[in-house]
Design a protein around this motif. Sequence first.
Motif, mmCIF file in Angstrom:
data_model
loop_
_atom_site.group_PDB
_atom_site.id
_atom_site.type_symbol
_atom_site.label_atom_id
_atom_site.label_comp_id
_atom_site.label_asym_id
_atom_site.label_seq_id
_atom_site.Cartn_x
_atom_site.Cartn_y
_atom_site.Cartn_z
ATOM 1 N N ALA A 29 104.927 -22.832 13.009
ATOM 2 C CA ALA A 29 105.842 -23.250 14.082
ATOM 3 C C ALA A 29 107.240 -23.301 13.480
ATOM 4 C CB ALA A 29 105.390 -24.588 14.652
ATOM 5 N N GLY A 110 105.111 -30.011 18.106
ATOM 6 C CA GLY A 110 103.721 -29.547 17.987
ATOM 7 C C GLY A 110 103.282 -29.484 16.533
ATOM 8 N N GLY A 111 104.165 -28.962 15.687
ATOM 9 C CA GLY A 111 103.845 -28.863 14.259
ATOM 10 C C GLY A 111 103.675 -30.227 13.632
ATOM 11 N N GLU A 158 92.459 -23.788 18.009
ATOM 12 C CA GLU A 158 93.084 -24.436 19.158
ATOM 13 C C GLU A 158 94.597 -24.576 18.939
ATOM 14 O OE1 GLU A 158 90.997 -27.984 20.081
ATOM 15 O OE2 GLU A 158 91.863 -28.150 22.092
#
Lengths: 265, 157
Positions: A29, A110-111, A158
Amino acid sequence: MYEFNYHKASSVSDAEQALRNASDGKIVAGGQTLLPTLKQRLASPSDLIDLGGCSELCGISVDGDTVTIGAMTTHAMVANSAEVQSAIPALAGLASNIGDAQVRNLGTIGGSIANNDPAADYPAACLGLGAVIVTDKREIVADDFFTGLFETALDEHEIITAIRFPKPEKACYQKFPNPASRYALVGVMVAKMSSGVRVAVTGAGADGVFRVDAFESALDGSFSASSLDIEMVHLPDLLEDIHGSPGYRENLIRVMGKRAVEACG
Amino acid sequence: MTNVSMTVNGRPVSADVEPRTLLVEYLRENIGLTGTHVGCDTSQCGACVIHVDGKSVKSCTMLAVQAAGCEVTTIEGLANGDDLHPMQAAFRENHGLQCGFCTPGMVMSAVDLVTKNPDLTDTEIRDGLEGNICRCTGYHNIVKSVRAGSNAMKAAE
Ligand SMILES: Cc1cc2nc3c(=O)[nH]c(=O)nc-3n(C[C@H](O)[C@H](O)[C@H](O)COP(=O)(O)OP(=O)(O)OC[C@H]3O[C@@H](n4cnc5c(N)ncnc54)[C@H](O)[C@@H]3O)c2cc1C
Ligand code: FES
Ligand code: FES
């Protein structure tokens, strides 16, 4: 750094496909954790799949009492977002104190939560505000997402697509940063939600972020800093390292918790 | 090997590199721009700060392939011919450097910082330069330089 193949994914499904096709693929990311890890040769993925081209993953939207932040939204974008500043100022403030300006320009929400570093800030925000982590496959409540040191409920292939934060009545995050790394030695998120008070602690737990039940029920009774002058029963094992003993961290949880309650007003 | 092209200081560049090539290696070794320094190589010191699409980043913590197609500015791209950029001039005038190793990154961070926030207090300048470490100056003259550079940039507008 060991060699790897590089793919720039154009969409989440493209990234998912690339992950499946790789023998040992890894998402990149912002790279602010992964690249240092690769440089130290602590990981040797066969393939890096870059989410940098997935514009659908980037952005902030507010709908009623819910703030949705795309997984690839950088810390700087969250910190500077007028929408986040007005809906959940504690979250914008938290993002503005992650690392330094250059880390915030690349590092993503997100990371950060996929990595679940025990000293990272966002896990405390997710757990403290009762966020929902949205992936390409399902939705996971924060209480079920953070499962241990650098461990999450994510399956192998995922991908986190977004995080949904409910708007609190009031909330504040207080962090005692390690002066060298800027990571949290202890960070406490206190949030007064319509369903009751939630208190989440990062930096201190031997298994990562956790909630403090004793503080939550005390604050449900009376939302004031003096309510936290109680014994913190059922605390999980606390971290012990060169930066601080468990006793030192336990004290900081109370100090930072009180500061957070006071700052909530 | 992959072919990586980008625009560096307004000039289109291109080179065949391995995917694991860091952006700072690409700039220094493939493009020959050695103004960008590597101090720590562990994302801590900020000597390698450059601008990618207008944002300051640590070029030791980004892959060259990730910057493909981007607009990159390095310390070499700031001056206008022989005329130093106001921030560079301010560092020189205010003794904002001693050995000069941290300076390219300091100047690049400072330009990004004051472009986004033209009216900063000294504390905000110090906070804004959190990601840049200097082992010589004690920071005092760096803060002074950034303040002067910021004023000069405003005056030049
Ligand atoms: C100098 C420095 C100081 C820092 N200080 C702090 C601090 O004070 N507080 C703090 O919280 N953090 C800090 N960080 C960490 C920073 O916030 C990172 O940006 C963050 O932890 C990881 O985000 P990233 O986007 O860079 O992820 P990456 O490094 O790209 O990835 C990290 C991990 O997450 C996985 N991943 C990434 N995105 C997804 C996704 N969408 N779905 C599934 N898996 C995914 C990757 O495969 C990888 O395993 C610091 C980092 C540095 C270098
Ligand atoms: S060389 Fe990049 S941060 Fe030190
Ligand atoms: S002037 Fe020497 S490191 Fe900053």
